[in-house]
Design a protein around this motif. Structure first.
Motif, PDB file in Angstrom:
ATOM      1  N   ALA A 185       0.941  -1.076  -0.148  1.00 20.17           N
ATOM      2  CA  ALA A 185      -0.082   0.028   0.211  1.00 20.17           C
ATOM      3  C   ALA A 185       0.674   1.357  -0.005  1.00 20.17           C
ATOM      4  CB  ALA A 185      -0.797   0.096   1.244  1.00 20.17           C
ATOM      5  N   ALA A 186       2.129   1.355   0.869  1.00 22.23           N
ATOM      6  CA  ALA A 186       2.908   2.425   0.814  1.00 22.23           C
ATOM      7  C   ALA A 186       3.557   2.385  -0.485  1.00 22.23           C
ATOM      8  CB  ALA A 186       3.709   2.244   1.781  1.00 22.23           C
ATOM      9  N   ILE A 187       3.937   1.497  -1.165  1.00 22.82           N
ATOM     10  CA  ILE A 187       4.397   1.587  -2.448  1.00 22.82           C
ATOM     11  C   ILE A 187       3.443   2.202  -3.487  1.00 22.82           C
ATOM     12  CG2 ILE A 187       5.635   0.419  -4.438  1.00 22.82           C
ATOM     13  CD1 ILE A 187       6.859  -1.482  -2.570  1.00 22.82           C
ATOM     14  N   PHE A 188       2.346   1.656  -3.556  1.00 23.31           N
ATOM     15  CA  PHE A 188       1.240   2.257  -4.599  1.00 23.31           C
ATOM     16  C   PHE A 188       0.955   3.656  -4.063  1.00 23.31           C
ATOM     17  CE2 PHE A 188      -0.318  -2.243  -5.494  1.00 23.31           C
ATOM     18  CZ  PHE A 188      -0.277  -2.091  -6.632  1.00 23.31           C
ATOM     19  N   GLY A 189       0.885   3.895  -2.982  1.00 22.34           N
ATOM     20  CA  GLY A 189       0.591   5.498  -2.493  1.00 22.34           C
ATOM     21  C   GLY A 189       1.699   6.335  -2.869  1.00 22.34           C
ATOM     22  N   ALA A 190       2.852   5.866  -2.820  1.00 22.52           N
ATOM     23  CA  ALA A 190       4.024   6.713  -3.232  1.00 22.52           C
ATOM     24  C   ALA A 190       3.905   6.909  -4.729  1.00 22.52           C
ATOM     25  CB  ALA A 190       5.275   5.979  -2.854  1.00 22.52           C
ATOM     26  N   LEU A 191       3.319   5.884  -5.454  1.00 14.34           N
ATOM     27  CA  LEU A 191       3.385   6.129  -7.037  1.00 14.34           C
ATOM     28  C   LEU A 191       2.284   7.049  -7.306  1.00 14.34           C
ATOM     29  CD1 LEU A 191       3.698   2.319  -8.159  1.00 14.34           C
ATOM     30  CD2 LEU A 191       5.402   4.317  -8.458  1.00 14.34           C
ATOM     31  N   TRP A 192       1.223   7.068  -6.428  1.00 18.47           N
ATOM     32  CA  TRP A 192       0.272   8.031  -6.725  1.00 18.47           C
ATOM     33  C   TRP A 192       0.691   9.244  -6.475  1.00 18.47           C
ATOM     34  CZ3 TRP A 192      -3.695   3.964  -5.617  1.00 18.47           C
ATOM     35  CH2 TRP A 192      -4.639   3.678  -6.654  1.00 18.47           C
ATOM     36  N   ALA A 193       1.300   9.604  -5.283  1.00 20.04           N
ATOM     37  CA  ALA A 193       1.636  10.878  -4.852  1.00 20.04           C
ATOM     38  C   ALA A 193       3.070  11.372  -6.030  1.00 20.04           C
ATOM     39  CB  ALA A 193       2.650  10.783  -3.575  1.00 20.04           C
ATOM     40  N   ILE A 194       3.926  10.639  -6.811  1.00 15.87           N
ATOM     41  CA  ILE A 194       4.506  10.951  -7.599  1.00 15.87           C
ATOM     42  C   ILE A 194       3.954  11.418  -8.728  1.00 15.87           C
ATOM     43  CG2 ILE A 194       6.397  10.180  -9.224  1.00 15.87           C
ATOM     44  CD1 ILE A 194       7.596   8.111  -7.003  1.00 15.87           C
ATOM     45  N   GLY A 195       3.054  10.583  -9.217  1.00 18.80           N
ATOM     46  CA  GLY A 195       2.095  11.016 -10.224  1.00 18.80           C
ATOM     47  C   GLY A 195       1.214  12.484 -10.221  1.00 18.80           C
ATOM     48  N   GLY A 196       0.807  12.606  -8.927  1.00 16.79           N
ATOM     49  CA  GLY A 196       0.159  13.870  -8.631  1.00 16.79           C
ATOM     50  C   GLY A 196       1.299  14.963  -8.760  1.00 16.79           C
ATOM     51  N   ALA A 197       2.623  14.679  -8.101  1.00 11.79           N
ATOM     52  CA  ALA A 197       3.696  15.605  -8.278  1.00 11.79           C
ATOM     53  C   ALA A 197       3.981  16.011  -9.846  1.00 11.79           C
ATOM     54  CB  ALA A 197       5.008  15.274  -7.519  1.00 11.79           C
TER      55      ALA A 197
END
Length: 263
Positions: A143-155
């Motif tokens: 979940a943390a890895i998927f969340g980080a990918l979402w945050a990177i995509g948001g950035a």
């Protein structure tokens, strides 16, 4: 606010949550249809594939519940509403994550937990408490890895302003990829999701340890092995921390580079 507004219409909430769960069941039904014709898929049994499906689904569901709205940031950048968020005494990241919070996404998590229980019952692994704790850690780190990918995509959307589908191809597309064993894929693809975008650490690599399948032989000469040492199976927490740190850095850079629309 969004949580309370969702529960105001409880019948609607229950129906949409049920619909979300049923949609997720269709993905698992496809796996069961495959196993109605074969005994193994890439050398893995139906219980083992169900375990991969369940862990990936639970991890994505948790990340999607709390950070899935990051893909809407590009629209807010284009219409200038990010300006409104920036003047509030709340971190921008928290506001974007909570914006239009979709509680019905919990349906995917519930469905994933049910499949997880079914998979463990099929395998009857006889795991110790420590191994069950490792299984729980797989879901949290995933979940943390998927969340980080979402945050990177948001950035990234601070610059691209319309990259939601690229972001979704990595998250939702990555989830679909991880629902099946790595041995059915080509070596180049497996290397890409191990060394470039570390999706393999969501469930593939740590589950190899739980299933006693260290570096399994490839099916039809494709897929694994990658020649990874055994200690790599325990690197998911470090990968999750590294991905979150990278996401935090890129988010700060993205916010600092933001320029208002001027409207």
């Amino acid at each position: 606010m969004w949580f309370r507004s969702t529960l105001t219409y409880r019948a609607s909430f229950l129906l949409t949550t049920l619909g979300n769960a049923l949609t997720s069941w269709l993905e698992f039904a496809a796996i069961l249809i495959v196993f109605s014709h074969v005994d193994q898929l890439g050398g893995f049994s139906v219980g083992e594939v169900a375990l991969m499906y369940a862990t990936a689904s639970c991890s994505l569901g948790l990340a999607d519940l709390f950070l899935g709205n990051m893909d809407q940031l590009g629209a807010r950048v284009r219409d200038g509403s990010v300006d409104t968020m920036l003047i509030r005494p709340v971190p921008l990241f928290a506001q974007v994550a909570a914006d239009r919070f979709v509680l019905r996404r919990v349906g995917r998590i519930v469905q994933g937990v049910l499949v997880l229980g079914w998979a463990v019952a099929q395998l009857r692994p006889g795991w110790s408490v420590l191994e069950y704790a490792l299984l729980a850690g797989v879901i949290v780190c995933g979940a943390a890895i998927f969340g980080a990918l979402w945050a990177i995509g948001g950035a990234f959307q601070f610059w691209a302003q319309d990259a939601a589908q690229v972001q979704n191809s990595v998250t939702y597309g990555g989830n679909r990829l991880l629902q099946y064993p790595p041995t059915i894929y080509g070596t180049e693809l497996v290397r890409g999701v191990t060394y470039v975008v570390p999706l393999a650490f969501v469930n593939w690599i740590p589950l190899l340890r739980l299933l006693d399948r260290d570096d399994p032989p490839p099916a039809s000469g494709r897929g694994y092995p990658l020649g990874l040492p055994g200690w790599v199976d325990f690197l998911s927490p470090l990968v999750a921390v590294a991905m979150c740190a990278l996401a935090a850095l890129l988010w700060r850079v993205g916010v600092r580079s933001y320029r208002s629309t001027g409207s």
